[in-house]
Every structure is written in structure tokens, then in C-alpha cells.
Write an enzyme that holds these catalytic residues in place. Structure first.
Site, PDB file in Angstrom:
ATOM      1  N   LYS A 214      35.037 -38.384 -24.991  1.00  0.00           N
ATOM      2  CA  LYS A 214      35.440 -39.397 -24.001  1.00  0.00           C
ATOM      3  C   LYS A 214      35.919 -40.655 -24.715  1.00  0.00           C
ATOM      4  CE  LYS A 214      32.190 -38.292 -20.245  1.00  0.00           C
ATOM      5  NZ  LYS A 214      31.038 -38.780 -19.490  1.00  0.00           N
TER       6      LYS A 214
ATOM      7  N   GLU B 260      38.220 -39.340 -14.915  1.00  0.00           N
ATOM      8  CA  GLU B 260      38.922 -38.394 -14.034  1.00  0.00           C
ATOM      9  C   GLU B 260      38.744 -38.805 -12.571  1.00  0.00           C
ATOM     10  OE1 GLU B 260      36.824 -37.674 -16.447  1.00  0.00           O
ATOM     11  OE2 GLU B 260      37.417 -35.867 -17.554  1.00  0.00           O
TER      12      GLU B 260
ATOM     13  N   GLU C  86      25.027 -27.866 -20.635  1.00  0.00           N
ATOM     14  CA  GLU C  86      24.933 -29.321 -20.830  1.00  0.00           C
ATOM     15  C   GLU C  86      23.470 -29.726 -21.042  1.00  0.00           C
ATOM     16  OE1 GLU C  86      27.966 -32.146 -19.092  1.00  0.00           O
ATOM     17  OE2 GLU C  86      26.235 -32.854 -17.982  1.00  0.00           O
TER      18      GLU C  86
ATOM     19  N   GLY D 152      23.092 -35.569 -13.017  1.00  0.00           N
ATOM     20  CA  GLY D 152      24.286 -34.983 -12.397  1.00  0.00           C
ATOM     21  C   GLY D 152      24.166 -33.493 -12.116  1.00  0.00           C
ATOM     22  N   ARG D 153      23.841 -32.715 -13.135  1.00  0.00           N
ATOM     23  CA  ARG D 153      23.842 -31.244 -12.960  1.00  0.00           C
ATOM     24  C   ARG D 153      22.653 -30.740 -12.150  1.00  0.00           C
ATOM     25  NH1 ARG D 153      23.422 -33.189 -17.930  1.00  0.00           N
ATOM     26  NH2 ARG D 153      21.572 -32.793 -19.185  1.00  0.00           N
TER      27      ARG D 153
ATOM     28  N   HIS E 215      36.133  -4.571 -14.401  1.00  0.00           N
ATOM     29  CA  HIS E 215      37.533  -4.266 -14.706  1.00  0.00           C
ATOM     30  C   HIS E 215      38.156  -5.360 -15.561  1.00  0.00           C
ATOM     31  CE1 HIS E 215      37.697  -0.868 -11.887  1.00  0.00           C
ATOM     32  NE2 HIS E 215      36.795  -1.584 -11.212  1.00  0.00           N
TER      33      HIS E 215
ATOM     34  N   LYS F 188      28.006 -40.730  -9.906  1.00  0.00           N
ATOM     35  CA  LYS F 188      26.784 -41.515 -10.125  1.00  0.00           C
ATOM     36  C   LYS F 188      27.134 -42.861 -10.752  1.00  0.00           C
ATOM     37  CE  LYS F 188      22.265 -41.143 -12.338  1.00  0.00           C
ATOM     38  NZ  LYS F 188      21.329 -40.282 -13.033  1.00  0.00           N
TER      39      LYS F 188
HETATM   40  O1  F6P Z   1      30.429 -34.578 -18.266  1.00  0.00           O
HETATM   41  C1  F6P Z   1      29.482 -35.568 -18.384  1.00  0.00           C
HETATM   42  C2  F6P Z   1      28.985 -36.102 -17.091  1.00  0.00           C
HETATM   43  O2  F6P Z   1      28.328 -37.286 -17.390  1.00  0.00           O
HETATM   44  C3  F6P Z   1      28.086 -35.146 -16.320  1.00  0.00           C
HETATM   45  O3  F6P Z   1      26.809 -35.058 -16.802  1.00  0.00           O
HETATM   46  C4  F6P Z   1      28.179 -35.726 -14.959  1.00  0.00           C
HETATM   47  O4  F6P Z   1      27.689 -34.852 -14.013  1.00  0.00           O
HETATM   48  C5  F6P Z   1      29.666 -35.939 -14.858  1.00  0.00           C
HETATM   49  O5  F6P Z   1      30.017 -36.388 -16.159  1.00  0.00           O
HETATM   50  C6  F6P Z   1      30.122 -36.882 -13.797  1.00  0.00           C
HETATM   51  O6  F6P Z   1      29.537 -38.160 -13.889  1.00  0.00           O
HETATM   52  P1  F6P Z   1      29.591 -39.173 -12.681  1.00  0.00           P
HETATM   53  O7  F6P Z   1      28.797 -38.597 -11.557  1.00  0.00           O
HETATM   54  O8  F6P Z   1      28.989 -40.439 -13.196  1.00  0.00           O
HETATM   55  O9  F6P Z   1      31.033 -39.350 -12.310  1.00  0.00           O
END
Ligand code: F6P
Length: 537
Positions: free
Chosen positions: A500, A215, A354, A267-268, A385, A209
């Protein structure tokens, strides 16, 4: 009612007193489950799912009190306001319109006076066209070969929902495309995927987003380098799903296609937007993605319109609150008796933890009670198990058992001990829920089962895209209803920021060291210096 007065309310105090009564020996689940009509009283059907909460530590009075609380907390009106486009994400002043992403109604949905439906329909159509063109070979890699592999780069909400749905619907993936998820910045995640793909027939989808997530940025750079090293170009091999105007939507970095997601999609909660739409339509075909959306829409309508006492996600939220705040269980297990649902727990883990891992209300006041639960899970019977020893004789925690009546591969029916594998699976599901509830006495203490361990059972007919949509929306609505009771904002995630920021500071020191081997990690605490020196040795 001011949010901070939740625990001072008459309804809360009544529930508190009643929970003590429910903890008396005569209210042990072994007695409750044997009451006549128990299942009928404590189960509901709605939007294609069956929800059995007869093995929760509830009686009729507790349920009535919880329903009364839901009324005083205006759960249904608030849910309606969310779906209408009100800025219920108050800390970020945003609308929350994941439900609009799967709406097939022709009614407008207004965010600040602007109808969002035309742009949602536009993106759906773009995805449909793109997926069709990839499947027909009209869009292919640079050398004209059809795409065989799609690698999704993204993390958190830009990953977990799509992975859950793709895994759940893996048996429908007949488009000749393998799907891989590159979420972790761990280079071994990247290396494992590149060992399985052919560069010229691989399409990379970067989902972010913000397009600033560390990452995802690192993995995208690895992917671009990999693509160009193989004398290919992102113009033919990379797609982005991102906000309009983000760095991933920049004509200076041309890619094959960009699909937009919008400010009002968290996001979620985003798998029914382009975030799920792009990879899932390629993997399963757009029509199946749309069926999945329609299942989610059906559950949204149920959540918004069914009266509280018939409303599955609302009842599930009330039960969850009862278990967390009154019976004081710290965790919640999610155990699907269906291997394709193996990624449900990781998805709901983020969705719930979250969203609701918060301590202050929307007004910034302390909630005064614990919010959220530690969510974890594995498919049954594997879970039995693994950690069910603790579930039966260690610290108790409520469980959602999820059963699927028809497996995808029901054609295999060799009998073992007189039953098919699928019947064996169901025998276990039924036995576990009952054993946890009833327990068993034994002369030997080590063989005693205290019982009184609550669970719900959710049943769906099969693993159709529609049912997966219903299940997804069930857990989303449950999460939102829980938050509305506590008076917290389930749509922000400030709790992930501190780590972060600190990683950024450590990253800077590492970058200095990479430039200058004589750089010393002097100005940090002893522990950090120890690890940095160890890493750079
Ligand atoms: O872990 C935090 C977060 O902001 C989530 O809420 C989000 O889904 C994820 O990182 C990835 O964010 P982006 O879509 O901006 O890469």
C-alpha cells in the site's frame, strides 16, 4: 510455555516422530479407511454440522497427541478470553469481539470495563428499522420510488464475508432488491454495475472501517459523482458503515444513514456486524440476517464450550496443523458441492490467509514452522473438470468437501442415468473423496492413482440462514484455534501495508504527471519507469 519453544516441546516432537510412522506404506489411506469403525471414531456432530475426518491421514494415537498439544497450548481458555473481551489482538492492543456481535445473551461483554452489548444491540435495532423502512417504501430515493438495487462499496473484510453470505442465501432474497459489489478499484467493475442499475432507485452502501482505504475512496468518489450527475444526492442515496468519528461519519458530508462498527471488530471477522447487517438485511430481510447471526452464535458457543475431543473447529484446526506442519502440505482446497456456496473459498481465503499468513509469534519471535496454508477452491463438480487432475495425480493437497443434504431447488427431479441432479452431485462428492484416499493401481503408469490424499467432509442439512451462520463461525473459530497453537496473532495484517505504501509513492508520481505532462519519471528504477512510461504513452 514460551511461544518460540513450540517445536521444542515434548508434544511437538512426539507428533513429528509419529508423522513419519504415518507416512509408512502400511498407513496408506486405502488401509485406514477400511478399518472397522473408522467413520465413527473419526467424525463428530456439533452445532448442526457433521464433520467427517475419517479420510485424514490420522490414527487414534495422532489424534490423542494433537489433543494433548491443544491442552498445552490452552486453546479453549484462550478462546474464552477472546470472547470475554481480553485484548488478545496484542500488536494493536485491541479486544476481538466479533462473537459479541451475534450474542443474544443478556450477559455483559466488557472491553476495558465497558459493556459493548448496548451499542451492538443499538446498531442491530437501527439496521432492522432501516431495512423495514426501505422495504415498506417509507425510505425511498429522492423521487419517491422504492429502491431496487443496492451497490456495496468496500474491499477485503468489508466485502468478502457479505458477498459469501449473500450468495449462499440468494434464494431467500425476496425483498425486490438486487445486490451488487463494487470492491475493485478497476473502473470496469464500476462500469459493469452502472450499466445494470437505475440511478434514482439505487442505494449505495460504503463499507469501510477506516474510511481511508484507497480503492474504497476512489469508488466512493465515482459513486458520488455518478449520483450528483443524475441530479440526486448522497443524502438520499448513500449509506455508510464505518467506525465512529471516521471520515465516513462526518456530518459535513451528509448521507442517508451511518451505521457504526467498532474497534474490536476485525475486517475479515466483521460480517456479523453492521458490515454484513446493512446489506444483508436489505437483501434478505432483517429476520433472516438475525437467523444467520443465531447460527453463528450457536457455533461460537460450541467452539467455546465443547470439550476438545468433541469440538468441531478445534479438531479441524488440529488436523490443519497436522497437515501443514507434519505432513507438509502447502495448500488446502475448499470444495463445496453446492453452487450457492461458491463464495466460501474467496471468503475463507482472506479469513485464513490474512489471519495466519505470519512468521512471528505474539512475542515477536520466529514461530519456527510454516503458518497458514494456500487456500483456494471452486464448487464441485466444476472443480473436478478444472484442477482435480492435479489433485489426483499431481501435487497432493488436503480438501474440505462440503455437502448440503437438501438443495433449495429440490423440486426439479428429472432423472438422468436413473438419478436426480442432486443425487448425481452427491455421487461425485462421495466418489472424489474416496478416489483421492484409496487411489488405484494400473498396468499403465499414466493411469495409476497413488491415492493417500486426505480430505474431510462437512455436511449440513440445507442452505438455511442458520446453517450459513454455523459454517461461517466454524471457519472463523478454526482459524483462531490454528493461530493459538502457533502462538501468532490472527487479528493484525501488517503484511498488506508495504504494498500500500509503495502504491502511494507511485500514485504521487502519476498525479504529478497528470498535472504536468513534462514531468519525468527519472528517479525510479528501470522497471518502474518502463511501466509508467508505457501507461502514460
Ligand atoms: O487488505 C487490508 C485490509 O485492511 C483488510 O484487513 C480490511 O478488511 C480491508 O483492508 C478494508 O479495510 P477498510 O474496512 O478499513 O476499508
Amino acid at each position: 510455555m514460551p511461544e518460540s519453544t513450540l517445536t521444542m516441546s515434548k508434544e511437538w516432537k512426539q507428533l513429528d516422530a509419529h508423522s513419519r510412522k504415518m507416512s509408512l506404506p502400511e498407513n496408506h489411506l486405502k488401509y485406514l479407511v477400511n478399518q472397522s469403525g473408522r467413520l465413527e471414531t473419526f467424525s463428530r456432530k456439533g452445532a448442526g454440522l457433521f464433520f467427517d475426518f475419517s479420510r485424514q491421514r490420522l490414527d487414534g494415537a495422532a489424534l490423542q497427541m494433537l489433543l494433548k498439544l491443544s491442552e498445552t497450548r490452552s486453546l479453549l481458555p484462550r478462546f474464552g478470553r477472546m470472547m470475554k473481551g481480553d485484548h488478545v489482538n496484542v500488536t494493536e492492543n485491541r479486544a476481538v469481539l466479533h462473537t459479541a456481535c451475534r450474542s443474544f445473551s443478556d450477559k455483559p461483554v466488557l472491553d476495558d470495563g465497558k459493556d459493548v452489548m448496548p451499542e451492538i444491540r443499538r446498531v442491530r435495532n437501527e439496521i432492522r428499522q432501516f431495512a423495514d423502512d426501505v422495504h415498506s417504501g417509507k425510505i425511498s430515493g429522492a423521487n419517491g420510488k422504492q429502491f431496487t438495487d443496492v451497490v456495496v462499496i468496500g474491499i477485503g473484510g468489508s466485502y468478502l464475508g457479505a458477498e459469501f453470505v449473500a450468495t449462499a442465501l440468494q434464494n431467500n432474497a425476496d425483498k425486490g432488491i438486487r445486490l451488487h459489489f463494487l470492491a475493485n478499484v478497476d473502473i470496469d467493475n464500476f462500469g459493469a454495475i452502472t450499466a445494470r442499475i437505475e440511478p434514482s432507485t439505487t442505494l449505495w452502501i460504503v463499507i469501510s472501517k477506516t474510511y481511508t482505504t484507497a480503492e474504497t475512496t476512489a469508488n466512493t468518489l465515482q459513486a458520488v459523482e455518478y449520483i450528483t450527475r443524475h441530479k440526486l444526492s448522497p443524502k438520499n442515496h448513500m449509506v455508510t458503515v464505518t467506525s465512529q468519528g471516521s471520515p465516513g461519519d462526518d456530518p459535513k458530508n451528509p448521507v442517508l444513514r451511518t451505521f457504526h462498527m467498532f474497534d474490536y471488530i476485525g475486517g475479515r471477522y466483521s460480517v456479523t456486524s453492521a458490515v454484513g447487517g446493512a446489506p444483508l438485511s436489505l437483501y434478505l430481510g432483517y429476520d433472516r440476517f438475525e437467523e444467520f447471526l443465531k447460527g453463528a452464535e450457536e457455533m461460537d458457543i460450541h467452539a467455546a464450550t465443547a470439550p476438545a475431543q468433541e469440538n468441531l473447529p478445534l479438531l479441524a484446526a488440529l488436523i490443519s496443523l497436522w497437515n501443514i506442519n507434519f505432513l507438509e502440505y502447502p495448500a488446502q482446497g475448499l470444495i463445496p458441492y453446492s453452487s450457492p456456496l461458491s463464495k466460501l473459498a474467496p471468503h475463507v481465503q482472506q479469513l485464513s490467509m490474512e489471519s495466519n499468513g505470519k512468521s512471528v509469534t505474539v512475542k515477536g519471535e520466529p514461530v519456527g514452522v510454516s503458518c497458514g496454508s494456500i487456500i483456494f477452491g471452486e464448487p464441485g463438480t466444476n472443480a473436478q473438470h478444472s484442477f482435480f487432475q492435479l489433485a489426483h495425480q499431481g501435487r497432493p493437497f488436503p480438501i474440505d468437501f462440503i455437502g448440503v443434504l437438501k438443495p433449495f431447488h429440490g423440486q426439479y427431479n428429472t432423472l438422468s442415468k436413473g438419478v436426480t441432479n442432486h443425487q448425481e452431485l452427491w455421487a461425485n462428492l462421495m466418489a472424489q473423496a474416496q478416489a483421492l484416499a484409496a487411489g488405484k493401481d494400473d498396468a499403465e503408469p499414466a493411469k495409476c492413482f497413488s491415492g493417500n490424499r486426505p480430505s474431510s467432509t462437512i455436511v449440513m442439512d440445507d442452505l438455511s440462514p442458520r446453517n450459513i451462520g454455523r459454517l461461517l463461525s466454524f471457519y472463523e473459530a478454526k482459524t483462531v484455534f490454528e493461530a493459538f497453537i502457533w502462538g501468532i496473532n490472527p487479528f493484525d495484517q501488517y503484511g498488506v501495508e508495504l504494498g500500500k505504501v509503495m502504491a502511494g509513492d507511485i500514485r504521487k508520481a502519476m498525479a504529478e504527471k497528470n498535472k504536468n505532462p513534462d514531468y519525468r519519471f527519472d528517479n525510479r528504477d528501470e522497471i518502474q519507469t518502463f511501466y509508467l512510461e508505457m501507461l502514460f504513452k
